[in-house]
Design a protein around this motif. Structure first.
Motif, PDB file in Angstrom:
ATOM      1  N   VAL A  12       0.839  -1.202   0.000  1.00 12.05           N
ATOM      2  CA  VAL A  12       0.000   0.000   0.000  1.00 12.05           C
ATOM      3  C   VAL A  12       0.873   1.252   0.000  1.00 12.05           C
ATOM      4  CG1 VAL A  12      -1.664   1.328   1.376  1.00 12.05           C
ATOM      5  CG2 VAL A  12      -1.977  -1.123   1.042  1.00 12.05           C
ATOM      6  N   PHE A  13       1.961   1.245   0.734  1.00 13.60           N
ATOM      7  CA  PHE A  13       2.851   2.401   0.794  1.00 13.60           C
ATOM      8  C   PHE A  13       3.454   2.702  -0.572  1.00 13.60           C
ATOM      9  CE2 PHE A  13       7.070   4.254   1.545  1.00 13.60           C
ATOM     10  CZ  PHE A  13       6.696   5.386   2.250  1.00 13.60           C
ATOM     11  N   PHE A  14       3.918   1.675  -1.265  1.00 19.45           N
ATOM     12  CA  PHE A  14       4.514   1.893  -2.582  1.00 19.45           C
ATOM     13  C   PHE A  14       3.464   2.306  -3.613  1.00 19.45           C
ATOM     14  CE2 PHE A  14       8.112  -0.503  -0.826  1.00 19.45           C
ATOM     15  CZ  PHE A  14       9.136   0.351  -1.204  1.00 19.45           C
ATOM     16  N   LEU A  15       2.256   1.765  -3.501  1.00 23.49           N
ATOM     17  CA  LEU A  15       1.195   2.182  -4.414  1.00 23.49           C
ATOM     18  C   LEU A  15       0.801   3.641  -4.200  1.00 23.49           C
ATOM     19  CD1 LEU A  15      -1.120  -0.965  -4.506  1.00 23.49           C
ATOM     20  CD2 LEU A  15       0.375  -0.111  -6.311  1.00 23.49           C
ATOM     21  N   VAL A  16       0.676   4.046  -2.953  1.00 25.94           N
ATOM     22  CA  VAL A  16       0.350   5.447  -2.652  1.00 25.94           C
ATOM     23  C   VAL A  16       1.480   6.361  -3.101  1.00 25.94           C
ATOM     24  CG1 VAL A  16      -0.026   7.082  -0.743  1.00 25.94           C
ATOM     25  CG2 VAL A  16      -1.248   4.921  -0.799  1.00 25.94           C
ATOM     26  N   ASN A  23       9.229   9.822  -3.916  1.00 26.26           N
ATOM     27  CA  ASN A  23      10.174   8.719  -3.814  1.00 26.26           C
ATOM     28  C   ASN A  23       9.983   7.994  -2.474  1.00 26.26           C
ATOM     29  OD1 ASN A  23      12.262   6.955  -4.064  1.00 26.26           O
ATOM     30  ND2 ASN A  23      13.860   8.497  -4.212  1.00 26.26           N
ATOM     31  N   PRO A  24       9.552   6.741  -2.478  1.00 28.27           N
ATOM     32  CA  PRO A  24       9.290   6.051  -1.216  1.00 28.27           C
ATOM     33  C   PRO A  24      10.559   5.726  -0.435  1.00 28.27           C
ATOM     34  CG  PRO A  24       9.015   4.550  -3.039  1.00 28.27           C
ATOM     35  CD  PRO A  24       9.226   5.916  -3.630  1.00 28.27           C
ATOM     36  N   TYR A  25      11.688   5.608  -1.135  1.00 28.13           N
ATOM     37  CA  TYR A  25      12.926   5.263  -0.440  1.00 28.13           C
ATOM     38  C   TYR A  25      13.423   6.414   0.428  1.00 28.13           C
ATOM     39  CZ  TYR A  25      12.760   1.381  -3.651  1.00 28.13           C
ATOM     40  OH  TYR A  25      12.357   0.275  -4.346  1.00 28.13           O
ATOM     41  N   ASP A  26      13.161   7.648   0.014  1.00 29.70           N
ATOM     42  CA  ASP A  26      13.530   8.785   0.843  1.00 29.70           C
ATOM     43  C   ASP A  26      12.725   8.804   2.135  1.00 29.70           C
ATOM     44  OD1 ASP A  26      15.358   9.638  -1.013  1.00 29.70           O
ATOM     45  OD2 ASP A  26      14.000  11.107  -1.944  1.00 29.70           O
ATOM     46  N   VAL A  27      11.432   8.534   2.024  1.00 33.02           N
ATOM     47  CA  VAL A  27      10.563   8.532   3.209  1.00 33.02           C
ATOM     48  C   VAL A  27      10.935   7.385   4.142  1.00 33.02           C
ATOM     49  CG1 VAL A  27       8.172   8.306   3.975  1.00 33.02           C
ATOM     50  CG2 VAL A  27       8.690   9.636   1.946  1.00 33.02           C
TER      51      VAL A  27
END
Length: 89
Positions: A12-16, A23-27
């Protein structure tokens, strides 16, 4: 069963992140750094409070890790303030 929740959260996190275009890796990297700094800060503060002879400590558990991941060091300070208020009552 706990692994299923973690995998579902990551999906869900990567889809959002794709929907809102960040960029999800920064978060995730920022959250990991905040959690690790929170663990270190809680450990050092608990040790210093133990040395001073006071009975005011914060446990390292899921709740304290989530608060330190979201709010950072200020959240950990809030945990100590909240523990102090509960100790006074």
């Amino acid at each position: 069963m706990f692994i299923v929740y973690i995998v579902a959260f990551l999906i869900v996190f990567f889809l959002v992140s794709k929907i809102f275009n960040f960029n999800p890796y920064d978060v995730l990297g920022n959250m990991v750094v905040r959690v690790l700094s929170g663990i270190i800060f809680i450990s050092v503060c608990n040790y210093l409070i133990f040395i001073s002879g006071k009975n005011l400590h914060v446990n390292i558990n899921e709740t304290s890790l989530v608060i330190s991941a979201i709010l950072g060091i200020s959240g950990v300070c809030f945990l100590y303030l909240f523990q102090w208020i509960l100790t006074m009552m």
